[in-house]
Each structure stands twice: as structure tokens, then as C-alpha cells.
Enzyme design. Structure first.
Site, PDB file in Angstrom:
ATOM      1  N   ASP A 167      -6.800  -6.481   3.869  1.00  0.00           N
ATOM      2  CA  ASP A 167      -6.202  -5.143   3.951  1.00  0.00           C
ATOM      3  C   ASP A 167      -6.358  -4.584   5.365  1.00  0.00           C
ATOM      4  OD1 ASP A 167      -5.242  -2.618   3.414  1.00  0.00           O
ATOM      5  OD2 ASP A 167      -6.836  -2.068   2.023  1.00  0.00           O
ATOM      6  N   MET A 183     -11.649  -5.845   4.761  1.00  0.00           N
ATOM      7  CA  MET A 183     -10.958  -4.850   5.590  1.00  0.00           C
ATOM      8  C   MET A 183     -10.801  -5.406   6.998  1.00  0.00           C
ATOM      9  SD  MET A 183     -10.213  -2.292   3.685  1.00  0.00           S
ATOM     10  CE  MET A 183      -9.431  -1.431   5.043  1.00  0.00           C
ATOM     11  N   HIS A 191      -8.037   1.027  -4.529  1.00  0.00           N
ATOM     12  CA  HIS A 191      -9.017   0.852  -3.457  1.00  0.00           C
ATOM     13  C   HIS A 191      -9.691   2.197  -3.227  1.00  0.00           C
ATOM     14  CE1 HIS A 191      -9.541  -0.160   1.143  1.00  0.00           C
ATOM     15  NE2 HIS A 191     -10.695  -0.031   0.510  1.00  0.00           N
ATOM     16  N   MET A 211      -8.782   8.184  -0.784  1.00  0.00           N
ATOM     17  CA  MET A 211      -9.709   8.583   0.286  1.00  0.00           C
ATOM     18  C   MET A 211     -10.251   9.979  -0.001  1.00  0.00           C
ATOM     19  SD  MET A 211      -7.666   7.280   3.643  1.00  0.00           S
ATOM     20  CE  MET A 211      -6.764   5.719   3.646  1.00  0.00           C
ATOM     21  N   SER A 269       0.833  -1.199   0.000  1.00  0.00           N
ATOM     22  CA  SER A 269       0.000   0.000   0.000  1.00  0.00           C
ATOM     23  C   SER A 269       0.870   1.252   0.000  1.00  0.00           C
ATOM     24  CB  SER A 269      -0.901   0.007   1.231  1.00  0.00           C
ATOM     25  OG  SER A 269      -1.423   1.311   1.390  1.00  0.00           O
ATOM     26  N   GLY A 287      -3.407  -4.019   8.849  1.00  0.00           N
ATOM     27  CA  GLY A 287      -2.686  -4.732   9.902  1.00  0.00           C
ATOM     28  C   GLY A 287      -2.122  -6.074   9.451  1.00  0.00           C
ATOM     29  N   GLY A 309      -3.322   4.110   7.771  1.00  0.00           N
ATOM     30  CA  GLY A 309      -2.402   2.982   7.856  1.00  0.00           C
ATOM     31  C   GLY A 309      -1.980   2.774   9.299  1.00  0.00           C
ATOM     32  N   GLY A 310      -1.322   1.674   9.559  1.00  0.00           N
ATOM     33  CA  GLY A 310      -0.713   1.444  10.868  1.00  0.00           C
ATOM     34  C   GLY A 310      -1.675   1.098  11.985  1.00  0.00           C
ATOM     35  N   MET A 340     -11.913   4.476  -1.370  1.00  0.00           N
ATOM     36  CA  MET A 340     -12.633   4.738  -0.122  1.00  0.00           C
ATOM     37  C   MET A 340     -13.320   6.081  -0.283  1.00  0.00           C
ATOM     38  SD  MET A 340      -9.732   3.269   2.419  1.00  0.00           S
ATOM     39  CE  MET A 340      -8.506   3.333   1.114  1.00  0.00           C
ATOM     40  N   ASP A 392      -4.532   3.661  -2.143  1.00  0.00           N
ATOM     41  CA  ASP A 392      -5.626   3.958  -1.216  1.00  0.00           C
ATOM     42  C   ASP A 392      -6.158   5.356  -1.480  1.00  0.00           C
ATOM     43  OD1 ASP A 392      -5.957   1.631   0.482  1.00  0.00           O
ATOM     44  OD2 ASP A 392      -3.907   2.019   1.137  1.00  0.00           O
ATOM     45  N   HIS A 447      -0.869  -1.177  -4.499  1.00  0.00           N
ATOM     46  CA  HIS A 447      -2.178  -0.832  -3.931  1.00  0.00           C
ATOM     47  C   HIS A 447      -2.269   0.678  -3.708  1.00  0.00           C
ATOM     48  CE1 HIS A 447      -5.757  -1.982  -1.471  1.00  0.00           C
ATOM     49  NE2 HIS A 447      -5.412  -0.982  -0.677  1.00  0.00           N
ATOM     50  N   GLY A 507       0.876  -2.085   4.190  1.00  0.00           N
ATOM     51  CA  GLY A 507       1.537  -0.784   4.106  1.00  0.00           C
ATOM     52  C   GLY A 507       2.689  -0.703   5.079  1.00  0.00           C
ATOM     53  N   SER A 508       2.367  -0.572   6.374  1.00  0.00           N
ATOM     54  CA  SER A 508       3.402  -0.365   7.390  1.00  0.00           C
ATOM     55  C   SER A 508       4.442  -1.473   7.381  1.00  0.00           C
ATOM     56  CB  SER A 508       2.776  -0.328   8.788  1.00  0.00           C
ATOM     57  OG  SER A 508       1.701   0.543   8.794  1.00  0.00           O
TER      58      SER A 508
HETATM   59  C1  DX5 Z   1      -6.588   1.533   5.226  1.00  0.00           C
HETATM   60  C2  DX5 Z   1      -6.020   1.169   3.884  1.00  0.00           C
HETATM   61  C3  DX5 Z   1      -4.939   0.161   3.917  1.00  0.00           C
HETATM   62  C4  DX5 Z   1      -3.772   0.555   4.772  1.00  0.00           C
HETATM   63  C5  DX5 Z   1      -2.976  -0.630   5.165  1.00  0.00           C
HETATM   64  O1  DX5 Z   1      -7.624   2.412   5.071  1.00  0.00           O
HETATM   65  O2  DX5 Z   1      -7.017   0.661   3.045  1.00  0.00           O
HETATM   66  O3  DX5 Z   1      -4.510  -0.188   2.607  1.00  0.00           O
HETATM   67  O4  DX5 Z   1      -2.959   1.476   4.157  1.00  0.00           O
HETATM   68  O5  DX5 Z   1      -1.964  -0.194   5.987  1.00  0.00           O
HETATM   69  P1  DX5 Z   1      -1.340  -1.083   7.126  1.00  0.00           P
HETATM   70  O6  DX5 Z   1      -0.735  -2.273   6.431  1.00  0.00           O
HETATM   71  O7  DX5 Z   1      -0.341  -0.183   7.749  1.00  0.00           O
HETATM   72  O8  DX5 Z   1      -2.475  -1.475   8.030  1.00  0.00           O
HETATM   73 ZN    ZN Z   2      -6.388  -0.271   1.040  1.00  0.00          ZN
END
Ligand code: DX5
Ligand code: ZN
Length: 239
Positions: A193, A155, A84, A54, A25, A195, A162-163, A86, A52, A50, A215-216
């Protein structure tokens, strides 16, 4: 809005199911150096990228739009772009993201009152269609859109940041979905997606996940994203 097929842009087929794919991500990348971050992932063995997106309405955060997809597309011509959305009213953005070079466009069931129409519009653009489910959204609604569905994004955090900490109850949906897929003789991919790391990935893959979005874990890995990707792949394959 009439959606015209977009045929002239590079796009890849993400099907069929096979080995687990890793989709880093870009939300966790350094926003001042997106292309560099994406490059470290692609050259480090990422299967997809990926994005994201928003809108500050569906989720309490703003990120980027189709221009980022368009800007990175020529730099990574053979990597599937996993977008993705959102955003509220995702139907209104389908054509734009398809034209920018998205390969897969995933919309939230909670944000799309006309879900079937939105998925059909994605496919009409020659792209693959995904439905994302928030942690508290039951998968039963997928019953009614199976004919237009290529991927389900589970989800395992509440979307927006993230994180965050992985929600085990939401992760349980992966097994339910895999059984549902089997019963229906369906072939959609299951993506997870939120954690996702070396501790949560093994169970998710065992339960039936085909795609791991992270992501993280990838971007904050010691020695960089390539290391994060290989550690996640090793954890996913149980090695
Ligand atoms: C959350 C996003 C994820 C997020 C994942 O809204 O859709 O893609 O970035 O990040 P980690 O892996 O840090 O949870
Ligand atoms: Zn995502």
C-alpha cells in the site's frame, strides 16, 4: 469489551492465496460521489475495495468511519471490503467495523499495544485479520502473532495521504516477508500500500505480493478506474 461473533452480515472469505488481487483505495475517490467511484472500480474489475480510515491521531489526517462501510455494503454485496485502520487503539473499533460489513480489518502494529488480542478479536467477529507495518517497522514482531494473522499490509509510504512517492527500502520488506512465510509454513497474504503503480507493481509481485492497494494510479487513470485497474493488472502479470 466482549466481542460477539457477527454472523448475519454478508462477508466473503479472502483466502486462500491465488492470483494477484487489486484493491482500489477509496481515499482517491471523489468524496462527493463515493458510491459512484466504488461502482466504477467494482464494475471495472476490482477484486476488493480498500477503505482508509484515519483518526487524526495516529496519522495527521481524518477521513471516515464505519458508516461509510455500512452505507456501501448493500451496494456491493459480493466485493470483499478491505478496511485499513490508521487509528490509535484499533481494538476499540473492531466490533463496529465488523458489524458494518468489513471482511478484512487491518490494524497498525505501531498503534496496537495488545496486537494479538486485537487480531483475535477480529477473528472472533468472523472477519479476517491484518497487521500493517509502517516503513520503519521491522517485520520480526509478526513472529509472535502468526497464529492469529491472515494478512500483512506493507506500507510503502508513511500512512496519512494518497499520492506519495513509493519508498523502495520499505518495498524490500515484501521479499523478506515472503521468505519468512515460506520458512514458517504460514499462509498469510502480503498486501502492499502506497505509491503502487505500473512501474512499482511488477517488482512487488515478483517478490511475493498477493494484493496491490492503489489509489492515485487507479482513480486518476486516463479514461477512469477500469482502465487503471486493467493497466495495473497487466503490469503485475508482466504482460
Ligand atoms: C495511505 C493509504 C493508502 C493510499 C494509497 O495512508 O493507506 O491506501 O491511499 O494511495 P496511493 O496509491 O495514491 O499511494
Ligand atoms: Zn491504505
Amino acid at each position: 469489551m466482549m466481542i460477539e461473533p457477527v454472523a448475519s452480515l454478508p462477508h466473503m472469505d479472502i483466502l486462500p492465496r491465488g492470483d494477484v488481487r487489486i484493491s482500489p483505495s477509496l481515499l482517491s475517490a471523489d468524496f462527493a460521489h463515493f458510491a459512484e467511484g466504488a461502482g466504477l472500480c467494482v464494475h471495472g474489475g476490482a477484486d476488493w475495495l480498500h477503505f482508509d480510515v484515519m483518526d487524526g491521531q495516529f496519522v495527521p489526517n481524518l477521513t471516515f468511519g464505519a458508516e461509510l462501510v455500512r452505507a456501501l455494503r448493500p451496494l456491493f454485496p459480493t466485493t470483499p471490503f478491505d478496511v485499513h485502520l490508521m487509528v490509535e487503539r484499533p481494538y476499540d473499533y473492531v466490533e463496529n467495523f465488523a458489524a458494518a460489513g468489513a471482511d478484512l480489518i487491518t490494524v497498525h502494529a505501531e498503534a496496537a499495544p495488545h496486537l494479538q488480542r486485537t487480531l483475535a478479536a477480529i477473528r472472533a467477529c468472523g472477519r479476517r485479520s491484518g497487521v500493517a507495518l509502517n516503513p520503519a517497522t521491522p517485520p520480526s514482531l509478526l513472529n509472535y502473532v502468526l497464529d492469529d494473522l491472515d494478512l500483512v499490509l506493507v506500507m510503502t509510504v508513511n500512512p496519512g495521504f494518497g499520492g506519495q512517492k513509493f519508498l523502495p527500502a520499505a518495498g524490500d520488506k515484501v521479499g523478506d516477508l515472503a521468505r519468512f512465510r515460506e520458512q514458517e509454513g504460514a499462509s498469510f497474504l502480503i498486501s502492499v500500500d502506497g505509491g503502487v503503480d505500473d512501474r512499482t507493481a511488477p517488482g512487488l509481485v515478483r517478490d511475493g505480493a498477493d494484493v496491490l492497494v492503489a489509489g492515485s494510479f487507479i482513480f486518476h487513470a486516463e479514461d477512469g478506474p477500469a482502465n487503471g485497474i486493467s493497466n495495473l493488472r497487466a503490469a503485475a502479470s508482466g504482460t
